[in-house]
Design a protein around this motif. Structure first.
Motif, PDB file in Angstrom:
ATOM      1  N   VAL B 105       0.845  -1.186   0.000  1.00 24.55           N
ATOM      2  CA  VAL B 105       0.000   0.000   0.000  1.00 24.55           C
ATOM      3  C   VAL B 105       0.880   1.237   0.000  1.00 24.55           C
ATOM      4  O   VAL B 105       2.066   1.166   0.283  1.00 24.55           O
ATOM      5  CB  VAL B 105      -0.931   0.027   1.230  1.00 24.55           C
ATOM      6  CG1 VAL B 105      -2.011  -0.994   1.102  1.00 24.55           C
ATOM      7  CG2 VAL B 105      -0.143  -0.165   2.494  1.00 24.55           C
ATOM      8  N   SER B 107       2.075   4.735   1.462  1.00 27.16           N
ATOM      9  CA  SER B 107       2.068   5.517   2.690  1.00 27.16           C
ATOM     10  C   SER B 107       1.875   6.978   2.328  1.00 27.16           C
ATOM     11  O   SER B 107       2.720   7.572   1.675  1.00 27.16           O
ATOM     12  CB  SER B 107       3.386   5.336   3.435  1.00 27.16           C
ATOM     13  OG  SER B 107       3.502   6.328   4.425  1.00 27.16           O
ATOM     14  N   GLN B 108       0.756   7.556   2.765  1.00 29.23           N
ATOM     15  CA  GLN B 108       0.517   8.972   2.474  1.00 29.23           C
ATOM     16  C   GLN B 108       1.485   9.836   3.271  1.00 29.23           C
ATOM     17  O   GLN B 108       1.856  10.909   2.833  1.00 29.23           O
ATOM     18  CB  GLN B 108      -0.925   9.359   2.816  1.00 29.23           C
ATOM     19  CG  GLN B 108      -1.956   8.716   1.922  1.00 29.23           C
ATOM     20  CD  GLN B 108      -1.778   9.085   0.459  1.00 29.23           C
ATOM     21  OE1 GLN B 108      -1.315  10.171   0.135  1.00 29.23           O
ATOM     22  NE2 GLN B 108      -2.123   8.177  -0.428  1.00 29.23           N
ATOM     23  N   THR B 109       1.879   9.352   4.439  1.00 30.08           N
ATOM     24  CA  THR B 109       2.741  10.154   5.293  1.00 30.08           C
ATOM     25  C   THR B 109       4.166  10.208   4.764  1.00 30.08           C
ATOM     26  O   THR B 109       4.771  11.257   4.713  1.00 30.08           O
ATOM     27  CB  THR B 109       2.777   9.556   6.715  1.00 30.08           C
ATOM     28  OG1 THR B 109       1.473   9.109   7.024  1.00 30.08           O
ATOM     29  CG2 THR B 109       3.233  10.558   7.714  1.00 30.08           C
ATOM     30  N   LEU B 114       4.728   0.714   0.733  1.00 26.73           N
ATOM     31  CA  LEU B 114       4.974  -0.163   1.873  1.00 26.73           C
ATOM     32  C   LEU B 114       4.746  -1.603   1.476  1.00 26.73           C
ATOM     33  O   LEU B 114       3.925  -1.896   0.610  1.00 26.73           O
ATOM     34  CB  LEU B 114       4.017   0.179   3.011  1.00 26.73           C
ATOM     35  CG  LEU B 114       4.043   1.614   3.495  1.00 26.73           C
ATOM     36  CD1 LEU B 114       2.901   1.832   4.450  1.00 26.73           C
ATOM     37  CD2 LEU B 114       5.358   1.915   4.153  1.00 26.73           C
ATOM     38  N   VAL B 116       3.636  -4.781   3.661  1.00 25.43           N
ATOM     39  CA  VAL B 116       3.264  -5.261   5.001  1.00 25.43           C
ATOM     40  C   VAL B 116       3.437  -6.775   4.995  1.00 25.43           C
ATOM     41  O   VAL B 116       2.578  -7.506   4.519  1.00 25.43           O
ATOM     42  CB  VAL B 116       1.832  -4.849   5.362  1.00 25.43           C
ATOM     43  CG1 VAL B 116       1.497  -5.256   6.786  1.00 25.43           C
ATOM     44  CG2 VAL B 116       1.642  -3.358   5.200  1.00 25.43           C
ATOM     45  N   TYR B 117       4.551  -7.235   5.548  1.00 30.91           N
ATOM     46  CA  TYR B 117       4.913  -8.655   5.413  1.00 30.91           C
ATOM     47  C   TYR B 117       3.862  -9.571   6.021  1.00 30.91           C
ATOM     48  O   TYR B 117       3.559 -10.626   5.488  1.00 30.91           O
ATOM     49  CB  TYR B 117       6.259  -8.934   6.085  1.00 30.91           C
ATOM     50  CG  TYR B 117       7.356  -7.996   5.661  1.00 30.91           C
ATOM     51  CD1 TYR B 117       7.734  -7.911   4.330  1.00 30.91           C
ATOM     52  CD2 TYR B 117       8.013  -7.210   6.579  1.00 30.91           C
ATOM     53  CE1 TYR B 117       8.734  -7.045   3.938  1.00 30.91           C
ATOM     54  CE2 TYR B 117       9.021  -6.350   6.193  1.00 30.91           C
ATOM     55  CZ  TYR B 117       9.372  -6.275   4.868  1.00 30.91           C
ATOM     56  OH  TYR B 117      10.352  -5.420   4.490  1.00 30.91           O
ATOM     57  N   ASN B 118       3.314  -9.167   7.164  1.00 31.12           N
ATOM     58  CA  ASN B 118       2.360 -10.049   7.825  1.00 31.12           C
ATOM     59  C   ASN B 118       1.029 -10.099   7.093  1.00 31.12           C
ATOM     60  O   ASN B 118       0.234 -10.992   7.310  1.00 31.12           O
ATOM     61  CB  ASN B 118       2.144  -9.638   9.286  1.00 31.12           C
ATOM     62  CG  ASN B 118       2.034  -8.140   9.450  1.00 31.12           C
ATOM     63  OD1 ASN B 118       2.684  -7.403   8.740  1.00 31.12           O
ATOM     64  ND2 ASN B 118       1.208  -7.695  10.340  1.00 31.12           N
ATOM     65  N   ILE B 171      13.221   2.418   5.914  1.00 30.11           N
ATOM     66  CA  ILE B 171      12.165   3.141   6.649  1.00 30.11           C
ATOM     67  C   ILE B 171      12.429   3.120   8.156  1.00 30.11           C
ATOM     68  O   ILE B 171      12.049   4.044   8.874  1.00 30.11           O
ATOM     69  CB  ILE B 171      10.783   2.547   6.308  1.00 30.11           C
ATOM     70  CG1 ILE B 171       9.667   3.431   6.862  1.00 30.11           C
ATOM     71  CG2 ILE B 171      10.640   1.125   6.785  1.00 30.11           C
ATOM     72  CD1 ILE B 171       8.300   3.063   6.375  1.00 30.11           C
ATOM     73  N   GLN B 172      13.150   2.083   8.637  1.00 32.04           N
ATOM     74  CA  GLN B 172      13.471   2.058  10.069  1.00 32.04           C
ATOM     75  C   GLN B 172      14.374   3.230  10.430  1.00 32.04           C
ATOM     76  O   GLN B 172      14.256   3.807  11.513  1.00 32.04           O
ATOM     77  CB  GLN B 172      14.113   0.725  10.457  1.00 32.04           C
ATOM     78  CG  GLN B 172      15.478   0.421   9.881  1.00 32.04           C
ATOM     79  CD  GLN B 172      15.410  -0.108   8.456  1.00 32.04           C
ATOM     80  OE1 GLN B 172      14.370  -0.081   7.828  1.00 32.04           O
ATOM     81  NE2 GLN B 172      16.529  -0.577   7.929  1.00 32.04           N
TER      82      GLN B 172
END
Lengths: 184, 246
Positions: B105, B107-109, B114, B116-118, B171-172
Protein backbone atom coordinates in the motif's frame (compact mmCIF):
# COMPACT_ATOMS: atom_id res chain seq x y z
CA UNK A 1 -18.93 -51.21 10.35
CA UNK A 2 -19.47 -47.46 10.77
CA UNK A 3 -23.20 -48.06 11.13
CA UNK A 4 -22.60 -50.53 13.93
CA UNK A 5 -20.44 -48.00 15.71
CA UNK A 6 -23.19 -45.39 15.48
CA UNK A 7 -25.77 -47.87 16.76
CA UNK A 8 -23.56 -48.63 19.74
CA UNK A 9 -23.08 -44.94 20.45
CA UNK A 10 -26.84 -44.38 20.45
CA UNK A 11 -27.55 -46.73 23.34
CA UNK A 12 -27.29 -45.28 26.91
CA UNK A 13 -23.78 -46.55 27.63
CA UNK A 14 -22.60 -45.09 24.32
CA UNK A 15 -24.12 -41.73 25.16
CA UNK A 16 -22.29 -41.70 28.49
CA UNK A 17 -19.04 -42.49 26.67
CA UNK A 18 -19.63 -39.63 24.23
CA UNK A 19 -20.32 -37.33 27.18
CA UNK A 20 -17.11 -38.33 28.94
CA UNK A 21 -15.01 -37.80 25.82
CA UNK A 22 -16.62 -34.42 25.22
CA UNK A 23 -15.98 -33.33 28.81
CA UNK A 24 -12.35 -34.46 28.66
CA UNK A 25 -11.66 -32.53 25.45
CA UNK A 26 -13.51 -29.47 26.74
CA UNK A 27 -11.66 -29.33 30.04
CA UNK A 28 -8.32 -29.87 28.31
CA UNK A 29 -9.11 -26.89 26.07
CA UNK A 30 -10.16 -24.74 29.03
CA UNK A 31 -6.99 -25.70 30.88
CA UNK A 32 -4.90 -24.86 27.82
CA UNK A 33 -6.53 -21.45 27.44
CA UNK A 34 -6.17 -20.79 31.17
CA UNK A 35 -2.44 -21.53 30.91
CA UNK A 36 -1.97 -18.84 28.26
CA UNK A 37 -3.79 -16.28 30.42
CA UNK A 38 -1.65 -16.83 33.48
CA UNK A 39 1.44 -14.74 34.15
CA UNK A 40 4.56 -16.83 33.55
CA UNK A 41 6.77 -17.99 36.38
CA UNK A 42 9.49 -15.47 37.11
CA UNK A 43 12.88 -16.24 38.65
CA UNK A 44 11.90 -13.84 41.46
CA UNK A 45 8.29 -13.20 42.41
CA UNK A 46 8.92 -9.48 42.13
CA UNK A 47 6.04 -7.62 43.82
CA UNK A 48 5.17 -4.51 41.79
CA UNK A 49 2.46 -3.56 44.24
CA UNK A 50 4.92 -3.23 47.15
CA UNK A 51 7.57 -1.28 45.26
CA UNK A 52 5.18 1.05 43.47
CA UNK A 53 3.40 1.43 46.82
CA UNK A 54 6.63 2.79 48.35
CA UNK A 55 6.38 5.57 45.76
CA UNK A 56 9.14 4.39 43.44
CA UNK A 57 8.53 5.84 39.98
CA UNK A 58 8.05 3.46 37.05
CA UNK A 59 10.75 5.35 35.18
CA UNK A 60 13.27 4.72 37.95
CA UNK A 61 13.25 1.02 37.08
CA UNK A 62 12.13 1.28 33.42
CA UNK A 63 13.96 4.44 32.32
CA UNK A 64 14.03 3.57 28.62
CA UNK A 65 10.31 4.30 28.29
CA UNK A 66 10.84 8.04 28.05
CA UNK A 67 13.93 7.81 25.85
CA UNK A 68 13.39 5.17 23.22
CA UNK A 69 11.48 2.18 21.91
CA UNK A 70 12.20 -0.18 24.83
CA UNK A 71 11.35 0.45 28.47
CA UNK A 72 14.00 -2.00 29.69
CA UNK A 73 14.14 -4.04 32.88
CA UNK A 74 16.32 -2.99 35.83
CA UNK A 75 19.64 -4.69 36.38
CA UNK A 76 20.33 -6.40 39.68
CA UNK A 77 22.71 -3.57 40.62
CA UNK A 78 19.66 -1.28 40.80
CA UNK A 79 17.82 -3.70 43.10
CA UNK A 80 20.91 -4.14 45.21
CA UNK A 81 21.31 -0.42 45.80
CA UNK A 82 18.26 -0.67 48.08
CA UNK A 83 18.23 -4.29 49.08
CA UNK A 84 21.82 -4.18 50.20
CA UNK A 85 20.62 -2.03 53.08
CA UNK A 86 17.39 -3.84 53.89
CA UNK A 87 17.61 -6.36 56.70
CA UNK A 88 14.92 -8.53 55.17
CA UNK A 89 17.10 -9.25 52.11
CA UNK A 90 19.25 -11.58 54.18
CA UNK A 91 16.32 -13.62 55.48
CA UNK A 92 13.59 -13.53 52.84
CA UNK A 93 13.06 -16.67 50.77
CA UNK A 94 11.79 -14.54 47.93
CA UNK A 95 15.02 -12.58 47.76
CA UNK A 96 17.42 -15.51 47.81
CA UNK A 97 17.70 -15.60 43.98
CA UNK A 98 18.60 -11.90 43.98
CA UNK A 99 21.32 -12.46 46.56
CA UNK A 100 22.67 -15.40 44.57
CA UNK A 101 22.64 -13.40 41.35
CA UNK A 102 24.52 -10.51 42.88
CA UNK A 103 27.07 -12.72 44.59
CA UNK A 104 27.77 -14.85 41.52
CA UNK A 105 27.47 -11.94 39.06
CA UNK A 106 25.01 -13.76 36.79
CA UNK A 107 22.12 -11.74 35.34
CA UNK A 108 18.54 -12.57 36.37
CA UNK A 109 16.63 -14.16 33.48
CA UNK A 110 13.24 -12.42 33.60
CA UNK A 111 10.53 -13.94 31.43
CA UNK A 112 8.99 -11.39 29.01
CA UNK A 113 5.32 -10.58 29.64
CA UNK A 114 4.40 -7.49 27.62
CA UNK A 115 5.34 -8.27 24.05
CA UNK A 116 4.28 -7.60 20.50
CA UNK A 117 5.27 -9.89 17.61
CA UNK A 118 8.46 -9.32 15.63
CA UNK A 119 6.56 -7.69 12.75
CA UNK A 120 5.26 -4.86 14.94
CA UNK A 121 7.53 -1.94 15.76
CA UNK A 122 6.41 -0.31 18.98
CA UNK A 123 7.92 2.84 20.42
CA UNK A 124 7.44 3.87 24.06
CA UNK A 125 8.95 7.33 23.66
CA UNK A 126 6.29 8.73 21.35
CA UNK A 127 3.55 7.60 23.72
CA UNK A 128 5.11 8.93 26.90
CA UNK A 129 5.92 12.23 25.15
CA UNK A 130 2.27 12.45 24.08
CA UNK A 131 1.26 12.21 27.74
CA UNK A 132 0.03 8.61 27.80
CA UNK A 133 0.29 6.84 31.15
CA UNK A 134 1.73 3.42 31.72
CA UNK A 135 -1.69 2.38 33.06
CA UNK A 136 -3.35 2.99 29.68
CA UNK A 137 -1.63 -0.07 28.32
CA UNK A 138 -0.19 -2.03 31.25
CA UNK A 139 -3.05 -1.71 33.70
CA UNK A 140 -2.73 -0.71 37.30
CA UNK A 141 0.62 -2.06 38.45
CA UNK A 142 -0.03 -1.02 42.04
CA UNK A 143 -2.43 -3.96 42.28
CA UNK A 144 -0.43 -6.77 40.70
CA UNK A 145 2.35 -8.68 42.29
CA UNK A 146 4.00 -10.30 39.29
CA UNK A 147 3.67 -8.40 36.00
CA UNK A 148 0.82 -9.62 33.82
CA UNK A 149 -1.01 -8.26 30.81
CA UNK A 150 -4.41 -6.67 31.32
CA UNK A 151 -5.14 -7.19 27.61
CA UNK A 152 -3.53 -8.59 24.50
CA UNK A 153 -1.71 -6.06 22.37
CA UNK A 154 -3.61 -6.75 19.18
CA UNK A 155 -3.97 -4.35 16.32
CA UNK A 156 -7.44 -3.19 17.30
CA UNK A 157 -6.16 -2.14 20.72
CA UNK A 158 -3.50 0.08 19.12
CA UNK A 159 -5.68 1.49 16.36
CA UNK A 160 -8.65 2.26 18.64
CA UNK A 161 -6.58 4.71 20.61
CA UNK A 162 -4.76 6.03 17.53
CA UNK A 163 -8.00 6.84 15.74
CA UNK A 164 -9.39 8.44 18.89
CA UNK A 165 -6.17 10.43 19.37
CA UNK A 166 -6.20 11.75 15.81
CA UNK A 167 -9.85 12.79 15.90
CA UNK A 168 -10.51 15.32 13.15
CA UNK A 169 -6.83 15.79 12.35
CA UNK A 170 -6.53 14.10 8.94
CA UNK A 171 -2.74 14.42 8.73
CA UNK A 172 -2.23 12.81 12.13
CA UNK A 173 -4.78 10.10 11.32
CA UNK A 174 -2.93 9.30 8.11
CA UNK A 175 0.23 8.92 10.11
CA UNK A 176 -1.10 6.95 13.06
CA UNK A 177 -3.15 4.56 10.91
CA UNK A 178 -0.45 4.13 8.28
CA UNK A 179 0.71 0.51 8.03
CA UNK A 180 4.29 1.81 7.76
CA UNK A 181 4.08 3.33 11.24
CA UNK A 182 3.95 -0.06 12.91
CA UNK A 183 4.87 -2.70 10.30
CA UNK A 184 8.27 -2.69 8.56
CA UNK B 1 3.05 20.25 -3.35
CA UNK B 2 0.52 17.82 -4.74
CA UNK B 3 0.28 14.19 -3.76
CA UNK B 4 -1.23 11.55 -5.97
CA UNK B 5 -4.51 11.54 -4.08
CA UNK B 6 -4.99 15.23 -4.91
CA UNK B 7 -4.47 14.74 -8.63
CA UNK B 8 -6.68 13.12 -11.15
CA UNK B 9 -4.65 9.99 -11.86
CA UNK B 10 -5.67 9.72 -15.50
CA UNK B 11 -4.23 13.15 -16.16
CA UNK B 12 -0.88 12.45 -14.58
CA UNK B 13 1.43 11.86 -17.47
CA UNK B 14 4.70 13.43 -16.44
CA UNK B 15 6.39 13.75 -13.11
CA UNK B 16 6.31 17.52 -13.17
CA UNK B 17 3.25 17.94 -10.98
CA UNK B 18 4.12 15.22 -8.49
CA UNK B 19 6.54 15.78 -5.66
CA UNK B 20 7.29 12.85 -3.38
CA UNK B 21 8.88 13.05 0.02
CA UNK B 22 11.97 10.88 0.15
CA UNK B 23 14.06 10.40 -2.96
CA UNK B 24 17.46 9.60 -4.35
CA UNK B 25 19.90 10.86 -6.92
CA UNK B 26 22.26 8.30 -8.43
CA UNK B 27 25.33 9.37 -10.37
CA UNK B 28 26.17 6.42 -12.60
CA UNK B 29 29.39 8.08 -13.83
CA UNK B 30 31.12 7.56 -10.50
CA UNK B 31 29.64 4.13 -9.68
CA UNK B 32 32.39 1.53 -9.86
CA UNK B 33 30.07 -1.44 -9.45
CA UNK B 34 31.85 -2.55 -6.26
CA UNK B 35 28.63 -4.03 -4.77
CA UNK B 36 29.25 -2.50 -1.35
CA UNK B 37 25.69 -1.17 -1.41
CA UNK B 38 24.34 -4.64 -2.08
CA UNK B 39 26.19 -6.06 0.92
CA UNK B 40 25.27 -3.16 3.19
CA UNK B 41 21.61 -3.46 2.22
CA UNK B 42 21.56 -7.17 3.04
CA UNK B 43 23.09 -6.53 6.45
CA UNK B 44 20.79 -3.64 7.32
CA UNK B 45 17.60 -5.32 6.22
CA UNK B 46 18.08 -8.95 7.32
CA UNK B 47 18.07 -10.24 3.74
CA UNK B 48 18.94 -13.94 3.60
CA UNK B 49 21.50 -15.57 1.32
CA UNK B 50 19.74 -17.99 -0.96
CA UNK B 51 22.75 -20.10 -1.94
CA UNK B 52 23.86 -21.12 -5.41
CA UNK B 53 21.18 -23.67 -6.17
CA UNK B 54 18.24 -21.31 -5.74
CA UNK B 55 20.21 -18.55 -7.45
CA UNK B 56 20.35 -20.83 -10.45
CA UNK B 57 16.57 -20.85 -10.50
CA UNK B 58 16.55 -17.05 -10.47
CA UNK B 59 15.47 -16.82 -6.85
CA UNK B 60 18.17 -14.43 -5.75
CA UNK B 61 17.19 -12.01 -3.01
CA UNK B 62 18.47 -8.47 -3.24
CA UNK B 63 16.77 -5.19 -2.55
CA UNK B 64 19.39 -3.41 -4.63
CA UNK B 65 21.39 -4.75 -7.54
CA UNK B 66 24.02 -3.39 -9.92
CA UNK B 67 22.90 -3.75 -13.51
CA UNK B 68 25.65 -4.02 -16.11
CA UNK B 69 25.23 -3.15 -19.79
CA UNK B 70 27.46 -3.18 -22.81
CA UNK B 71 27.52 -1.67 -26.27
CA UNK B 72 28.74 -3.07 -29.58
CA UNK B 73 29.27 -6.55 -30.99
CA UNK B 74 31.75 -9.07 -29.61
CA UNK B 75 34.76 -8.70 -29.50
CA UNK B 76 34.43 -4.91 -29.71
CA UNK B 77 32.25 -4.61 -26.63
CA UNK B 78 32.42 -1.59 -24.44
CA UNK B 79 31.06 -1.61 -20.91
CA UNK B 80 28.79 1.30 -20.16
CA UNK B 81 28.11 2.72 -16.73
CA UNK B 82 26.84 0.48 -13.96
CA UNK B 83 23.29 1.09 -12.93
CA UNK B 84 22.27 0.55 -9.30
CA UNK B 85 18.63 -0.52 -9.37
CA UNK B 86 16.23 -0.71 -6.46
CA UNK B 87 12.59 0.06 -5.71
CA UNK B 88 11.86 3.48 -7.20
CA UNK B 89 9.16 4.17 -4.56
CA UNK B 90 6.80 5.19 -7.36
CA UNK B 91 4.23 7.87 -6.62
CA UNK B 92 1.81 5.97 -8.82
CA UNK B 93 3.00 2.43 -8.36
CA UNK B 94 1.93 -0.44 -10.64
CA UNK B 95 2.53 -2.97 -7.84
CA UNK B 96 -0.10 -1.52 -5.50
CA UNK B 97 -3.45 -1.91 -7.26
CA UNK B 98 -2.76 -5.52 -8.24
CA UNK B 99 -2.36 -6.81 -4.69
CA UNK B 100 -5.52 -8.75 -3.77
CA UNK B 101 -4.64 -8.62 -0.05
CA UNK B 102 -3.78 -4.90 0.22
CA UNK B 103 -0.38 -5.92 1.53
CA UNK B 104 1.49 -3.41 -0.61
CA UNK B 105 0.00 0.00 0.00
CA UNK B 106 1.03 3.60 -0.39
CA UNK B 107 2.07 5.52 2.69
CA UNK B 108 0.52 8.97 2.47
CA UNK B 109 2.74 10.15 5.29
CA UNK B 110 6.08 8.99 3.96
CA UNK B 111 5.18 8.82 0.26
CA UNK B 112 6.70 5.36 0.07
CA UNK B 113 5.42 2.02 -1.16
CA UNK B 114 4.97 -0.16 1.87
CA UNK B 115 5.17 -3.90 1.99
CA UNK B 116 3.26 -5.26 5.00
CA UNK B 117 4.91 -8.66 5.41
CA UNK B 118 2.36 -10.05 7.83
CA UNK B 119 -0.43 -9.15 5.44
CA UNK B 120 1.28 -10.66 2.39
CA UNK B 121 0.01 -14.03 1.24
CA UNK B 122 2.52 -14.47 -1.56
CA UNK B 123 0.51 -14.17 -4.76
CA UNK B 124 3.52 -12.45 -6.41
CA UNK B 125 1.24 -10.28 -8.54
CA UNK B 126 3.18 -7.21 -7.44
CA UNK B 127 6.48 -8.61 -8.66
CA UNK B 128 4.91 -9.30 -12.04
CA UNK B 129 3.50 -5.79 -12.11
CA UNK B 130 6.78 -4.09 -11.29
CA UNK B 131 8.42 -2.71 -14.44
CA UNK B 132 11.75 -2.34 -12.59
CA UNK B 133 11.83 -5.97 -11.43
CA UNK B 134 13.02 -5.03 -7.98
CA UNK B 135 10.86 -7.22 -5.78
CA UNK B 136 12.15 -10.49 -4.38
CA UNK B 137 10.21 -13.39 -2.99
CA UNK B 138 11.09 -15.64 -0.05
CA UNK B 139 10.87 -19.03 -1.69
CA UNK B 140 12.09 -20.80 1.44
CA UNK B 141 13.04 -20.18 5.03
CA UNK B 142 16.70 -19.84 4.21
CA UNK B 143 19.18 -21.17 6.76
CA UNK B 144 21.21 -18.71 8.76
CA UNK B 145 23.92 -20.72 10.49
CA UNK B 146 25.37 -19.43 13.76
CA UNK B 147 26.65 -16.78 14.31
CA UNK B 148 24.69 -15.04 11.53
CA UNK B 149 21.51 -14.57 13.61
CA UNK B 150 23.55 -12.38 15.97
CA UNK B 151 23.78 -9.64 13.39
CA UNK B 152 20.05 -9.29 12.78
CA UNK B 153 18.83 -5.74 12.76
CA UNK B 154 16.20 -5.71 15.53
CA UNK B 155 14.34 -2.81 13.89
CA UNK B 156 13.51 -4.83 10.79
CA UNK B 157 11.14 -7.79 10.65
CA UNK B 158 12.72 -11.13 9.80
CA UNK B 159 10.58 -12.31 6.90
CA UNK B 160 9.17 -15.79 6.59
CA UNK B 161 8.79 -18.06 3.61
CA UNK B 162 6.10 -17.09 1.13
CA UNK B 163 6.40 -13.34 1.61
CA UNK B 164 7.33 -10.68 -0.94
CA UNK B 165 9.83 -8.01 0.00
CA UNK B 166 11.61 -5.03 -1.48
CA UNK B 167 13.63 -1.91 -0.76
CA UNK B 168 11.96 0.28 1.90
CA UNK B 169 14.33 3.28 1.64
CA UNK B 170 15.46 2.03 5.09
CA UNK B 171 12.16 3.14 6.65
CA UNK B 172 13.47 2.06 10.07
CA UNK B 173 16.13 4.76 9.79
CA UNK B 174 13.52 7.29 8.69
CA UNK B 175 11.43 6.49 11.77
CA UNK B 176 14.46 6.61 14.04
CA UNK B 177 15.58 9.99 12.71
CA UNK B 178 12.07 11.45 12.84
CA UNK B 179 11.57 10.18 16.38
CA UNK B 180 14.90 11.62 17.52
CA UNK B 181 14.17 14.95 15.87
CA UNK B 182 10.74 15.10 17.48
CA UNK B 183 12.14 14.33 20.91
CA UNK B 184 14.44 17.32 20.45
CA UNK B 185 11.63 19.47 19.07
CA UNK B 186 13.01 20.09 15.60
CA UNK B 187 12.72 18.91 12.01
CA UNK B 188 14.95 16.23 10.52
CA UNK B 189 17.98 18.00 9.04
CA UNK B 190 19.18 17.22 5.53
CA UNK B 191 21.98 14.67 5.63
CA UNK B 192 21.32 13.81 9.28
CA UNK B 193 20.77 10.21 8.32
CA UNK B 194 20.86 8.25 5.10
CA UNK B 195 20.09 4.81 3.77
CA UNK B 196 22.51 1.92 4.18
CA UNK B 197 23.45 1.89 0.48
CA UNK B 198 24.15 5.62 0.34
CA UNK B 199 26.06 5.49 3.62
CA UNK B 200 28.41 2.77 2.46
CA UNK B 201 29.01 3.95 -1.13
CA UNK B 202 32.74 4.77 -1.34
CA UNK B 203 32.22 6.93 -4.44
CA UNK B 204 29.18 8.80 -3.11
CA UNK B 205 27.23 7.74 -6.17
CA UNK B 206 24.00 7.56 -4.16
CA UNK B 207 22.49 10.58 -2.43
CA UNK B 208 19.37 10.27 -0.31
CA UNK B 209 17.13 12.96 1.12
CA UNK B 210 13.97 15.00 0.89
CA UNK B 211 12.98 15.70 -2.71
CA UNK B 212 10.23 18.09 -1.60
CA UNK B 213 12.82 20.40 -0.11
CA UNK B 214 14.55 22.39 -2.89
CA UNK B 215 17.46 23.15 -0.53
CA UNK B 216 18.37 19.52 0.10
CA UNK B 217 21.47 18.03 -1.49
CA UNK B 218 19.46 15.48 -3.42
CA UNK B 219 17.19 18.14 -4.96
CA UNK B 220 20.12 20.30 -5.89
CA UNK B 221 22.06 17.45 -7.49
CA UNK B 222 18.98 16.33 -9.40
CA UNK B 223 18.54 19.85 -10.73
CA UNK B 224 22.18 20.45 -11.52
CA UNK B 225 22.68 17.15 -13.33
CA UNK B 226 19.19 17.13 -14.91
CA UNK B 227 18.56 13.67 -13.49
CA UNK B 228 16.29 11.39 -15.48
CA UNK B 229 13.75 8.95 -14.10
CA UNK B 230 13.53 5.42 -15.39
CA UNK B 231 10.50 4.35 -17.44
CA UNK B 232 8.92 7.69 -16.71
CA UNK B 233 6.71 7.28 -19.75
CA UNK B 234 4.76 4.56 -17.92
CA UNK B 235 3.46 7.20 -15.54
CA UNK B 236 4.88 5.49 -12.47
CA UNK B 237 6.23 8.75 -11.01
CA UNK B 238 9.47 7.26 -9.64
CA UNK B 239 11.30 9.04 -6.84
CA UNK B 240 14.84 8.16 -7.92
CA UNK B 241 16.66 10.11 -10.62
CA UNK B 242 19.70 8.88 -12.48
CA UNK B 243 22.52 10.68 -14.22
CA UNK B 244 24.70 9.14 -16.89
CA UNK B 245 27.13 11.53 -18.58
CA UNK B 246 30.02 10.23 -20.65
Amino acid sequence: MIKRLFDWLKQPLGLVAVGIVFLAVFSAAVYGIALTQKAPDQPIQFPHNKHVGFGIQCLYCHPGASKGPNAGLPSQAKCWACHNQIARTQTSELLAPLKNAVESGTPIQWVPVAQVPDFVQFNHRAHIAAGKNCEDCHGDMTKVTVAENPQVFNMGFCLDCHVKTAGEDKVLLNKLADCGTCHY
Amino acid sequence: MATVSDLNISEVKLSEEYVGKWGMFINQDVCTGCQACVAACSMENNIPFVGDEDSGYGRTMNWIRIERFWEGEYPEVKMTQNQPMMCQQCGHAPCEPVCPAFATVHSQTQQLNLQVYNRCVGTRYCANGCPYQVRSFNWRDYKRPEPLPNQFNPDVTVRRRGVMEKCTFCIQRIHQAEDKARSEGREVADGEFTTACAQVCPADAITFGRVDNPESLVSQLTKEYQGVRHLEELGTLPNISYFKGA
